[in-house]
Design an enzyme around this catalytic site. Structure first.
Site, PDB file in Angstrom:
ATOM      1  N   LYS A  43      70.258 -16.013 -19.063  1.00 46.51           N
ATOM      2  CA  LYS A  43      69.279 -16.241 -18.262  1.00 46.51           C
ATOM      3  C   LYS A  43      67.638 -15.769 -18.965  1.00 46.51           C
ATOM      4  O   LYS A  43      66.577 -16.361 -18.855  1.00 46.51           O
ATOM      5  CB  LYS A  43      69.345 -15.452 -16.852  1.00 46.51           C
ATOM      6  CG  LYS A  43      70.388 -16.463 -15.931  1.00 46.51           C
ATOM      7  CD  LYS A  43      71.029 -15.456 -14.865  1.00 46.51           C
ATOM      8  CE  LYS A  43      72.387 -16.236 -14.153  1.00 46.51           C
ATOM      9  NZ  LYS A  43      73.015 -15.376 -13.154  1.00 46.51           N
ATOM     10  N   GLN A  51      72.452  -9.685 -10.184  1.00 43.98           N
ATOM     11  CA  GLN A  51      73.753  -9.968 -10.618  1.00 43.98           C
ATOM     12  C   GLN A  51      74.885  -9.685  -9.870  1.00 43.98           C
ATOM     13  O   GLN A  51      75.156  -8.510  -9.782  1.00 43.98           O
ATOM     14  CB  GLN A  51      73.693  -9.577 -12.279  1.00 43.98           C
ATOM     15  CG  GLN A  51      75.001 -10.411 -12.858  1.00 43.98           C
ATOM     16  CD  GLN A  51      74.503 -11.765 -13.210  1.00 43.98           C
ATOM     17  OE1 GLN A  51      73.562 -12.267 -13.435  1.00 43.98           O
ATOM     18  NE2 GLN A  51      75.848 -12.833 -13.006  1.00 43.98           N
ATOM     19  N   ASP A  82      67.853 -17.124  -5.878  1.00 43.87           N
ATOM     20  CA  ASP A  82      69.201 -17.419  -5.761  1.00 43.87           C
ATOM     21  C   ASP A  82      69.727 -17.895  -4.587  1.00 43.87           C
ATOM     22  O   ASP A  82      71.011 -18.407  -4.429  1.00 43.87           O
ATOM     23  CB  ASP A  82      70.262 -16.055  -5.939  1.00 43.87           C
ATOM     24  CG  ASP A  82      70.559 -15.971  -7.598  1.00 43.87           C
ATOM     25  OD1 ASP A  82      70.802 -17.047  -8.140  1.00 43.87           O
ATOM     26  OD2 ASP A  82      71.150 -14.767  -7.995  1.00 43.87           O
TER      27      ASP A  82
END
Ligand code: NDP
Length: 293
Positions: A54, A98, A121
């Site tokens: 990412k 994460q 997200d």
């Protein structure tokens, strides 16, 4: 019949090229680079690889990345304080925590602390709730489901009225994918471990999305001839040709299904690249201070 292989890598590249172009124009007008904060707790190797990809993609597209790593035994309060600080930082437009988080951390509480406008997200309960309500648009839709919708639309011009079966009901893939496809007027069935007669239900599907984390679980006999199959799974198994090595497999038996389906995503090179591309698109949208959809 030999299925069309849906090239997620190529579609993701087109999306990333558009993002890079827009960021270049923003730079010319003196607008700030989009900023993405990534937060890792612990040193899980798979999480480290996902994050590295990412961050590398951010660099390629002109997105500023800010990485934060906390030790595996970090306390809830420490992580909460970090999220509050990132929420306040105007250089940071998107925040990504994460997953999975270590067991001492309350994941739901942490995701709920991220400002919904920075929740690239799409896991904040407000964004998840708005996705489930037909009359509201979330700030962000989770990246993998958004990528899946684009892959499906690359093959099926109008999914309204199509029979969709999603295997998996996780909060990050299965459930939001089902909701997103339903918002696009498909008729959606959600399956899980307690589902009875799973192969029979799958055979109804015009579009079959599989997100279970179980290598090659779905067989060709589960697939209606001509169906579109989206394989979300990423499984690392020993390489049959050389057991000292590993290979990546999906959740479907690709080699068999390719002879039955009309289109299928490969693993790797299908859904995976789309997830990162949409994360970048969401971060740019956050910088624009617009809703992306
Ligand atoms: P979870 O483990 O959170 O959820 C798995 C889901 O599959 C659950 O709902 C579970 O049912 C269901 N399931 C598991 N086994 C069976 C079975 N035998 N029959 C029916 N249903 C079953 O996984 P995720 O949703 O996070 O991820 C799924 C897969 O997608 C993984 O391989 C993951 O690595 C991959 N992934 C890929 C991404 C990408 O970008 N390509 C991004 C994110 C994930 P129940 O609810 O009853 O337990």
């Amino acid at each position: 019949m030999t299925a069309t292989i849906i090239d997620g890598k190529a579609i993701a590249k087109r999306i990333k090229d558009e993002i890079a172009e827009e960021i270049k124009v923003r730079n010319q007008f003196g607008m700030p680079a989009p900023g993405l904060a990534t937060v890792l707790v612990g040193d899980d190797p798979a999480s480290q690889i996902y994050l590295r990809n990412k961050i590398r993609t951010c660099e390629q597209l002109g997105i500023r990345s800010f990485s934060y790593t906390l030790p595996a035994d970090a306390e809830q309060a420490e992580l909460e304080q970090l999220i509050r600080t990132l929420n306040e930082n105007p250089e940071i437009h998107g925040i990504l925590v994460q997953l999975p988080l270590p067991p001492q951390i309350d994941e739901y509480q942490i995701l709920s602390l991220i400002a919904p406008q920075k929740d690239v997200d799409g896991f904040h309960p407000i964004n998840a709730g708005m996705l489930s309500r037909k009359e509201s648009d979330p700030w962000f839709i989770p990246c993998t489901p958004s990528g899946i919708l684009i892959l499906v639309q690359s093959i099926v011009s109008d999914i309204a009225g199509k029979e969709v079966v999603v295997i998996g009901r996780s909060s990050i893939v299965g459930m939001p994918t089902a909701q997103l496809l339903c918002r696009n007027n498909a008729t959606v069935t959600i399956c899980h471990r307690q589902t009875q007669e799973l192969p029979k239900i799958c055979r109804r599907a015009d579009i079959l999305v599989v997100a279970v984390g179980n290598s090659r679980m779905v067989k060709s006999s589960w697939v209606k001839p001509g169906a579109v199959v989206i394989d979300v799974g990423i499984n690392r198994i020993p390489d049959p040709a050389d057991p000292s090595k590993t290979i990546l497999t999906g959740d479907t038996d690709f080699d068999e299904i390719v002879n039955v389906a009309s289109a299928i995503t490969p693993v790797p090179g299908g859904v995976g690249p789309m997830t990162i591309a949409i994360l970048m698109r969401n971060t740019l949208a956050a910088a624009r201070r617009e809703k992306p959809l």
